[in-house]
Write a protein that holds these residues in place. Sequence first.
Motif, short mmCIF file in Angstrom:
data_model
loop_
_atom_site.label_atom_id
_atom_site.label_comp_id
_atom_site.label_asym_id
_atom_site.label_seq_id
_atom_site.Cartn_x
_atom_site.Cartn_y
_atom_site.Cartn_z
N ALA A 196 2.08 40.40 59.55
CA ALA A 196 0.50 40.55 58.77
C ALA A 196 -0.77 40.41 59.79
N LEU A 197 -0.70 39.42 60.21
CA LEU A 197 -1.68 39.58 61.51
C LEU A 197 -2.88 40.08 62.32
N ILE A 198 -1.88 40.98 62.56
CA ILE A 198 -2.00 42.79 64.02
C ILE A 198 -2.79 43.49 62.16
N ARG A 199 -1.72 43.22 61.13
CA ARG A 199 -1.97 44.22 60.12
C ARG A 199 -3.76 44.41 60.17
N ALA A 200 -4.17 42.68 60.01
CA ALA A 200 -5.56 42.62 59.78
C ALA A 200 -5.98 42.46 60.09
N ARG A 202 -6.82 40.44 63.47
CA ARG A 202 -6.58 38.77 64.15
C ARG A 202 -5.42 38.38 64.66
N GLU A 203 -5.54 39.95 66.27
CA GLU A 203 -4.78 38.45 67.14
C GLU A 203 -4.84 38.51 68.82
N ASP A 204 -5.37 37.21 67.94
CA ASP A 204 -6.15 36.47 69.06
C ASP A 204 -5.65 35.37 68.97
N ARG A 205 -5.08 34.89 67.48
CA ARG A 205 -4.15 33.80 67.71
C ARG A 205 -2.95 34.21 66.84
N LEU A 206 -2.06 34.67 67.96
CA LEU A 206 -1.01 35.48 67.01
C LEU A 206 0.74 33.74 67.01
N PRO A 207 1.25 34.51 66.41
CA PRO A 207 2.12 33.03 66.25
C PRO A 207 2.91 33.24 67.30
N VAL A 208 3.19 31.59 68.23
CA VAL A 208 4.12 31.62 69.34
C VAL A 208 5.51 30.65 68.99
N SER A 209 6.50 31.75 69.27
CA SER A 209 7.71 31.30 69.39
C SER A 209 8.27 30.18 70.80
N ARG A 210 8.14 29.01 71.45
CA ARG A 210 8.29 28.97 72.30
C ARG A 210 9.83 28.65 72.24
N PRO A 211 10.71 29.08 73.36
CA PRO A 211 12.11 29.38 73.44
C PRO A 211 12.95 27.92 74.11
N TRP A 212 12.18 26.94 74.34
CA TRP A 212 12.59 25.31 74.55
C TRP A 212 13.04 24.37 73.17
N LEU A 213 12.45 25.37 71.82
CA LEU A 213 12.34 25.08 70.92
C LEU A 213 13.19 25.73 69.64
N ASP A 214 13.42 27.12 70.81
CA ASP A 214 14.04 28.01 69.59
C ASP A 214 15.98 27.66 69.85
N LEU A 215 16.35 27.96 70.81
CA LEU A 215 17.90 27.44 71.16
C LEU A 215 18.37 25.89 69.71
N ARG A 256 1.71 29.74 63.40
CA ARG A 256 0.28 29.62 62.36
C ARG A 256 0.28 29.94 60.34
N PRO A 257 0.81 29.01 60.14
CA PRO A 257 1.56 28.68 59.05
C PRO A 257 0.31 28.99 57.56
N LEU A 258 -1.10 28.15 58.26
CA LEU A 258 -2.12 28.45 57.40
C LEU A 258 -3.66 29.66 57.92
N ALA A 259 -2.38 30.18 58.48
CA ALA A 259 -2.94 32.26 58.58
C ALA A 259 -3.57 32.35 58.06
N LEU A 260 -3.05 33.21 56.91
CA LEU A 260 -2.83 33.56 55.52
C LEU A 260 -2.61 33.37 54.35
N PRO A 261 -3.29 32.49 54.10
CA PRO A 261 -3.36 31.78 52.68
C PRO A 261 -4.01 32.94 51.39
N GLY A 262 -4.42 33.56 51.65
CA GLY A 262 -4.45 34.81 50.72
C GLY A 262 -3.02 36.00 51.25
N GLN A 263 -2.36 35.30 51.40
CA GLN A 263 -0.86 36.83 51.31
C GLN A 263 -0.02 35.84 50.90
N PRO A 264 0.10 36.17 49.58
CA PRO A 264 1.54 34.57 49.46
C PRO A 264 2.81 35.35 50.24
#
Length: 394
Positions: A196-200, A202-215, A256-264
Motif C-alpha cells: 500500500a505504501l509503494i502504491r501511494a 511512499r517508499e522512504d520508510r517501508l515496514p521493517v521485519s526483524r528476523p530475530w523477532l519473526d521466529l 508502520r502501523p500509523l502510516a496509512l490512517p486513510g486506508q482502513p
Amino acid sequence: MKPAYLFKAGWRVFFLAAGIWAMISVAVWTLWLAGLGGSGTGAGVAPQLWHAHEMIFGYATAAMGGFFLTAVPNWTGAKAAPERFVMLVAGLWLAGRLAVALAGLLPPVLVAAIDLSFLPVLAAKVLTQLMARPKPQNMMFLLLITMVWSANLLVHLEWLGLAGTEWLGLRGGLLAIAAMIAALGGRVTPAFTRNALIRAGREDRLPVSRPWLDLPGTALPILTALVVLAGAPDAIGGILAIAAGLVAAARLSGWRPLALPGQPIVWALHLGYAMLALGLVVWGLAQLGWGSETGALHILGIGAIGGMTLAVMSRASLGHSGRALVAPRAVAIAYGLIPLAVALRWAGSAFAASFYLPGVIGSGLLWCAAFALYLGALWPIFFELRRNEAEVAA
C-alpha cells in the motif's frame, strides 16, 4: 447474483458462512442473557459454553476454511479445490453446527463424529496442495489445524462423559487460533502495508521485519497454546503468553502501523495484530493472578481473532472478486466497532458485577452490527463472478 457461483471458490461460501454464523452465535447468546432466549439454546450444553464453542469451532474455523482454500493454491501453485470439494467441506462444517445445536436430541458420539469431521477433510486437502511446493513455514499450518481439532476433541470428550476437559479444550482452541493469527498476521500485515505504501509513492520508510523477532513471534504463541492443551500449570502458559505478546508488540512497532490512517483496509490488520499483542499479555497476567481471564480471552477472541479475520475476509473478498482494495464505508465502520466491542466486553468482566450484563450485551450488539455491515456491503460479491470473468462471459 447466482447461488451456483457460491461454491466456485472456498472464500465465497466460507467467508459468507463465517459472517452469518458470527451474527447468529452471538445474537442467540445475547438474547439469552437479555432474558429473551428461554431456558437455553437447545444445544444440550450450557448456553455460555455453546456460545464459546461455536465462536471458536464454528465461526473461526469457517474463516480458516475460506482462507486456506484460497491462500494455499497461491502459495504453492497447486490447483484450487474443485466446486464439489468446496460443497463437501462446506456441508461438513454446516453439519457440525447443526449437530451441536441439536446435541440435546442426538447421541453425543454422533455429535462428536459429525462436528469433528470438518477439519481433517480440510487438512487433507491443504496437505495435498502444500506438497506441490512444501516449505516448513507453510507446513506449520497443518500443526495448527491439528491443534484446533484436538482442542475440539477435548470439548467432546467431556460431552461424552469421558474426561473433564471441556474448559481445557475451549481455552486451548482459542489460543491455537490466536497462534494462527500470529503466524498469518505476521506475514500479511507488513506485506500488505508495504504494498500500500509503494502504491501511494511512499517508499522512504517501508515496514521493517526483524528476523530475530519473526521466529519467536510465531513460535511463542504456538508454544503457549501447546502447553495449555497439554494441561501445564497456569504460570507456564502465562509467562509464555506475556513473552509472546511483548514480541508481537515489538514486531508491530516496525510495520508502520500509523502510516496509512486513510486506508482502513490496511490499518484494520494492524489493529487486529495489536489486539493479539494486548490479549496475550493480559491473559498471561491473568494466569499469574492479575486481572480477569475471561476479559483477557475476549480481547483475543473479539479483538485479535474477530478483528483480524474480519480484515482478511473483507480484503480477500474484494481482491478475489476483482474489485479495488478499498474498504466500503460500511466495512470501515465495522472495523471500528470491533475494538469498542472489546472494550465493553472486557469492562463487563473487569468491573463491578452490576456492569456485567450491560457490558456483555452491549459488546454483543456491537459485534452483530459489525458483521451485519460486513455482510450488507459484501453480500453480492459472494454470488457474482470475478469482474474479468463476468466480462468474458458477457
